[in-house]
Design a protein around this motif. Structure first.
Motif, PDB file in Angstrom:
ATOM      1  N   ASN A  99       0.811  -1.218   0.000  1.00 30.69           N
ATOM      2  CA  ASN A  99       0.000   0.000   0.000  1.00 30.69           C
ATOM      3  C   ASN A  99       0.844   1.268   0.000  1.00 30.69           C
ATOM      4  OD1 ASN A  99      -2.700  -1.194   0.141  1.00 30.69           O
ATOM      5  ND2 ASN A  99      -1.962  -2.011   2.098  1.00 30.69           N
ATOM      6  N   LEU A 100       2.152   1.106  -0.220  1.00 25.21           N
ATOM      7  CA  LEU A 100       3.088   2.240  -0.290  1.00 25.21           C
ATOM      8  C   LEU A 100       2.993   3.133   0.947  1.00 25.21           C
ATOM      9  CD1 LEU A 100       2.578   3.109  -4.065  1.00 25.21           C
ATOM     10  CD2 LEU A 100       4.389   1.706  -3.037  1.00 25.21           C
ATOM     11  N   ARG A 101       2.992   2.484   2.123  1.00 26.28           N
ATOM     12  CA  ARG A 101       2.885   3.225   3.389  1.00 26.28           C
ATOM     13  C   ARG A 101       4.004   2.788   4.331  1.00 26.28           C
ATOM     14  NH1 ARG A 101      -2.166   1.721   6.139  1.00 26.28           N
ATOM     15  NH2 ARG A 101      -1.534   3.348   7.574  1.00 26.28           N
ATOM     16  N   MET A 102       4.446   3.720   5.138  1.00 25.86           N
ATOM     17  CA  MET A 102       5.392   3.449   6.220  1.00 25.86           C
ATOM     18  C   MET A 102       4.822   4.148   7.445  1.00 25.86           C
ATOM     19  SD  MET A 102       8.692   2.539   4.698  1.00 25.86           S
ATOM     20  CE  MET A 102       9.011   2.151   2.986  1.00 25.86           C
ATOM     21  N   TYR A 103       4.754   3.423   8.586  1.00 25.65           N
ATOM     22  CA  TYR A 103       4.127   4.020   9.765  1.00 25.65           C
ATOM     23  C   TYR A 103       4.559   3.309  11.043  1.00 25.65           C
ATOM     24  CZ  TYR A 103       0.824   0.165   9.017  1.00 25.65           C
ATOM     25  OH  TYR A 103       0.257  -1.077   8.811  1.00 25.65           O
ATOM     26  N   PHE A 104       4.298   3.979  12.159  1.00 27.35           N
ATOM     27  CA  PHE A 104       4.511   3.411  13.485  1.00 27.35           C
ATOM     28  C   PHE A 104       3.169   2.878  13.985  1.00 27.35           C
ATOM     29  CE2 PHE A 104       7.739   6.787  13.148  1.00 27.35           C
ATOM     30  CZ  PHE A 104       8.886   6.044  13.386  1.00 27.35           C
ATOM     31  N   LYS A 105       3.198   1.689  14.589  1.00 27.45           N
ATOM     32  CA  LYS A 105       1.960   1.081  15.080  1.00 27.45           C
ATOM     33  C   LYS A 105       2.174   0.609  16.515  1.00 27.45           C
ATOM     34  CE  LYS A 105      -1.152  -2.740  14.080  1.00 27.45           C
ATOM     35  NZ  LYS A 105      -1.384  -3.884  13.218  1.00 27.45           N
ATOM     36  N   PRO A 106       1.509   1.201  17.476  1.00 29.24           N
ATOM     37  CA  PRO A 106       0.526   2.278  17.353  1.00 29.24           C
ATOM     38  C   PRO A 106       1.208   3.628  17.120  1.00 29.24           C
ATOM     39  CG  PRO A 106       0.846   1.763  19.663  1.00 29.24           C
ATOM     40  CD  PRO A 106       1.670   0.777  18.881  1.00 29.24           C
ATOM     41  N   LYS A 107       0.444   4.532  16.561  1.00 24.10           N
ATOM     42  CA  LYS A 107       0.942   5.871  16.274  1.00 24.10           C
ATOM     43  C   LYS A 107       0.990   6.717  17.547  1.00 24.10           C
ATOM     44  CE  LYS A 107       0.301   9.367  12.762  1.00 24.10           C
ATOM     45  NZ  LYS A 107      -0.310   9.567  11.462  1.00 24.10           N
ATOM     46  N   LEU A 108       0.102   6.438  18.481  1.00 19.78           N
ATOM     47  CA  LEU A 108       0.033   7.127  19.769  1.00 19.78           C
ATOM     48  C   LEU A 108       0.054   6.083  20.872  1.00 19.78           C
ATOM     49  CD1 LEU A 108      -0.591   9.549  21.698  1.00 19.78           C
ATOM     50  CD2 LEU A 108      -3.006   9.078  21.264  1.00 19.78           C
ATOM     51  N   ILE A 109       0.914   6.303  21.847  1.00 16.64           N
ATOM     52  CA  ILE A 109       0.982   5.399  22.992  1.00 16.64           C
ATOM     53  C   ILE A 109       1.081   6.240  24.259  1.00 16.64           C
ATOM     54  CG2 ILE A 109       3.484   5.103  22.802  1.00 16.64           C
ATOM     55  CD1 ILE A 109       3.020   2.165  23.644  1.00 16.64           C
TER      56      ILE A 109
END
Length: 127
Positions: free
Chosen positions: A39-49
């Protein structure tokens, strides 16, 4: 007399709360560093902690992609050190930080910031 009993009960409850808070063991939290090539995405999971002082957060690179964890210049509490990880280049490579200071830590991945790769750690209660 009833007021004195109620006040005594309140003092006991507050004291018990303080003892429980003092006996709390620090917790360990994990944030995945995700490279979603489909999906051409890069992210942190979870974004909020949300963590408490003394807790540890470990970021884990889920792919063989260069990522880092780096604070925005004004994205951490006064008196705290900024988040500045080395580049994590290998799959399952990790970086860990123990949070001591209450406040909000905003961070991003330098090479993937244009893709919106950023996250937040709130230490203590959200202000």
């Amino acid at each position: 007399m009833m007021l004195r009993i109620m006040l005594s009960a309140l003092v006991l409850c507050l004291g018990a709360t303080q003892v429980l808070a003092a006996d709390r063991q620090p917790k360990e939290h994990v944030v995945q560093i995700v490279s979603d090539y489909n999906n051409l995405r890069m992210y942190f999971k979870p974004k909020l902690i949300i963590v408490l002082p003394g807790d540890t957060v470990t970021w884990v690179n889920e792919a063989a992609e260069d990522h880092n964890i780096y604070s925005y210049p004004d994205g951490f509490p006064k008196g705290a050190k900024p988040l500045q990880s080395p580049y994590l280049k290998k799959k399952n490579e990790k970086w860990t930080h123990t949070f001591q200071k209450k406040g909000t830590f905003e961070y991003h991945c330098i090479p993937h910031l244009p893709m919106g790769m950023h996250g937040t750690v709130i230490v203590g209660r959200h202000s």
